[in-house]
Each structure stands twice: as structure tokens, then as C-alpha cells.
Design an enzyme around this catalytic site. Structure first.
Site, PDB file in Angstrom:
ATOM      1  N   ASP A   1     -11.173   2.388   3.632  1.00 16.04           N
ATOM      2  CA  ASP A   1     -11.546   1.040   3.328  1.00 16.04           C
ATOM      3  C   ASP A   1     -12.917   0.570   3.163  1.00 16.04           C
ATOM      4  OD1 ASP A   1      -9.665  -1.217   3.344  1.00 16.04           O
ATOM      5  OD2 ASP A   1      -9.320  -0.517   5.610  1.00 16.04           O
TER       6      ASP A   1
ATOM      7  N   GLN B   1      -4.893  -1.565   9.277  1.00 14.91           N
ATOM      8  CA  GLN B   1      -4.899  -2.921   8.714  1.00 14.91           C
ATOM      9  C   GLN B   1      -5.445  -3.980   9.613  1.00 14.91           C
ATOM     10  OE1 GLN B   1      -3.482  -3.549   5.520  1.00 14.91           O
ATOM     11  NE2 GLN B   1      -3.640  -5.736   5.872  1.00 14.91           N
TER      12      GLN B   1
ATOM     13  N   LYS C   1       0.904  -1.361   0.061  1.00 14.20           N
ATOM     14  CA  LYS C   1       0.024  -0.079   0.007  1.00 14.20           C
ATOM     15  C   LYS C   1       0.932   1.225   0.018  1.00 14.20           C
ATOM     16  CE  LYS C   1      -3.826  -2.404   2.059  1.00 14.20           C
ATOM     17  NZ  LYS C   1      -4.725  -2.819   3.339  1.00 14.20           N
TER      18      LYS C   1
END
Ligand code: GUN
Length: 280
Positions: free
Chosen positions: A119, A96, A52
């Protein structure tokens, strides 16, 4: 032979488009910044987070990395999220997953400002998707819609069957296909006679997490098959939830593993970050 849906090429094309957009934004003095938080040192998470950060650097998005120790308390993590929510410079916040067991993932996701929820996991983002309002969409299913559209595959009116009902893939996938006017069925571990249902699919999305489970007995001749799974087989080679060699000869289009759905997740995360920066 079927059309092989090239996720690597499509994700590269999206990243090039985003790179240009980020340059245009920079010219208007709009700078995009993503905060990435990892708690603990799960090796798989470290790889994902590294990828990422690399994608951000390539596209011209600043990334702030927070690598917190395993013992971080939920209170400490929530405090950091609060600070990042308030930080005008930060457009996107990504925590995460999975988190260590002593931290409640739902509490953490809910703490992220929905305007920075790149997200698409916040209940407000999921609710907005459900009722057709603006909001961030979970990256993997959003990437699958891009794979279909950019491969010239029509969704409207098609029988779409999703195998799997996770919050991150199956459920948002079903909602997105519905938004594209597909006729959608969601199946799961308790579905009776799964083969009978999946054989109806014009578009079959497989997200079950079982290596090579889907053989040609589950697939209608001429179907489009999208494989979300990624596993290592007995020879340490990557494979999906679909038995590719068995299924490919009978379908009209299929995603390979690797190089299908996988590369799309990060491309769509980058897309969401650019959107997050663009609205302000
Ligand atoms: N862990 C595995 N996939 C994801 C993802 O897409 N987002 C986050 N935040 N964590 C993950």
C-alpha cells in the site's frame, strides 16, 4: 472537446502487462502472494477487498484473505501481521482501512515489514519517496502518474496544483509530481483564494472529497484535470469532486468518474505486489 483519459483501458493494459510478468516469474518458480486483512464487516471495505482478490486471481497472484471479526484486538492483529512478515511465501500485506476505532491505524501500518508494504503507507515508504529512494508508492497517486504518462501528458516544467493533503493521496501525489519535475503547489481547506491558485494549474489534481465542488471558475482554459473523488449524487449516480459537465468543455484532458482514477488504484496495487515478489 477534451481528451477523455480512459482509466479503465489504461488499467486493463497494465493488468495485461502484469499478467505476462507473473507468468514469466512462475516459469522461474517465483510465486507471488498477497495477504489481505479486513477487520469487521464495513460493506464498502468488503467490496474493495473483493475487487482486490478478483484482480489477484486474474493476474495470477495468490491471495490469502483474513476476515477478522470487529472485536479483534490490536494485539491479535499485530500478531497476525508479525506472522505474515515472517512468512517467506507472503510478498505483500494489505490491511484494509478504516480499522475499528479501538485499533490504532498508525501502529498497524508501522508493524508491516516495509518490504511487504504494497500500500506504500509505512513511514519508511513515505520517507523513501520524499528523499527519492526506492520504496513502495501509494497506489492512487502512482496510478495518476501512469494515467498522465500513458496519455502522453508531459509533467516536467508544468504548473501542478494538488487540492487535498491526505497521507494517502494529496501528499504522495505532490511528491510524485515533484519527482517528475513538475512545479508543485499543494492546496487545502485553509488555502486563501483557492480559485486564484487552481487557475494557475496546467495539471490540476482534485482530491477534496466534496461532490462537484470544482467548477470551471477554478480551472484554466486548456488545463488537464484529474478527479480523485467518487460520490453518489442525489439520483444515486456516481460523480466526482469535479463538476464534469461544467469543466470538460474548457480543459484539454479530463478523467471521468467512474472510469478515470478509480480503476488505477487496484492496477497499481497489483504492480506493487509483482515488484514485491520480483525483488526476492
Ligand atoms: N481503504 C480505502 N482505500 C484504501 C487503500 O488504498 N488501501 C487500504 N489498505 N485501505 C483502503
Amino acid at each position: 472537446m477534451p481528451q477523455i483519459i480512459d482509466g479503465k483501458a489504461i488499467s486493463a493494459a497494465i493488468k495485461e502487462e502484469l499478467k505476462e510478468k507473473v507468468e514469466e516469474l512462475k516459469a522461474r518458480d517465483v510465486h507471488i502472494c498477497l495477504a489481505v486483512i479486513q477487520v469487521g464487516n464495513d460493506p464498502a471495505s468488503a467490496v474493495y477487498v473483493g475487487n482486490k482478490k478478483k484482480a489477484c486471481a486474474y493476474i495470477g497472484i495468490e491471495s490469502l484473505a483474513y476476515e477478522l471479526p470487529e472485536e479483534t484486538t490490536q494485539e491479535e492483529l499485530l500478531r497476525l501481521i508479525g506472522e505474515l512478515n515472517a512468512n517467506q511465501k507472503v510478498n505483500g500485506i494489505l490491511v484494509q482501512l478504516p480499522l475499528p476505532k479501538h485499533i490504532d491505524e498508525n501502529d498497524v501500518i508501522r508493524a508491516i515489514d516495509p518490504k511487504k508494504d504494497v500500500d506504500g503507507f509505512h513511514p519508511q515508504s513515505v520517507g523513501a519517496l520524499c528523499i527519492g529512494q526506492e520504496g513502495f508508492v501509494s497506489c492512487t497517486p502512482a496510478g495518476i502518474i501512469q494515467l498522465l504518462k500513458r496519455s502522453g501528458i508531459e509533467i516536467a516544467g508544468k504548473e501542478c496544483v494538488v487540492i487535498g493533503r491526505s497521507n494517502i493521496v494529496g501528499k504522495p501525489m505532490a511528491l510524485l509530481l515533484l519527482r517528475e519535475n513538475g512545479t508543485v503547489t499543494v492546496t487545502h481547506s485553509r488555502t486563501k483564494d483557492l480559485k486564484e491558485v487552481t487557475k494557475r494549474a496546467d495539471i490540476l489534481i482534485v482530491a477534496i472529497g466534496k461532490p462537484k465542488m470544482i467548477t470551471k471558475e477554478y480551472v484554466k482554459e486548456g488545463a488537464v484535470v484529474i478527479d480523485v473523488g467518487i460520490h453518489r449524487n442525489e439520483n444515486n449516480k456516481l460523480c466526482g469532486d469535479v463538476d464534469y459537465d461544467d469543466v470538460a468543455p474548457i480543459c484539454s484532458a479530463i478523467t471521468p468518474v467512474p472510469g478515470g482514477v478509480g480503476p488505477m488504484t487496484i492496477a497499481m496495487l497489483m504492480h506493487n505486489c509483482v515488484e514485491a515478489g520480483n525483488v526476492r
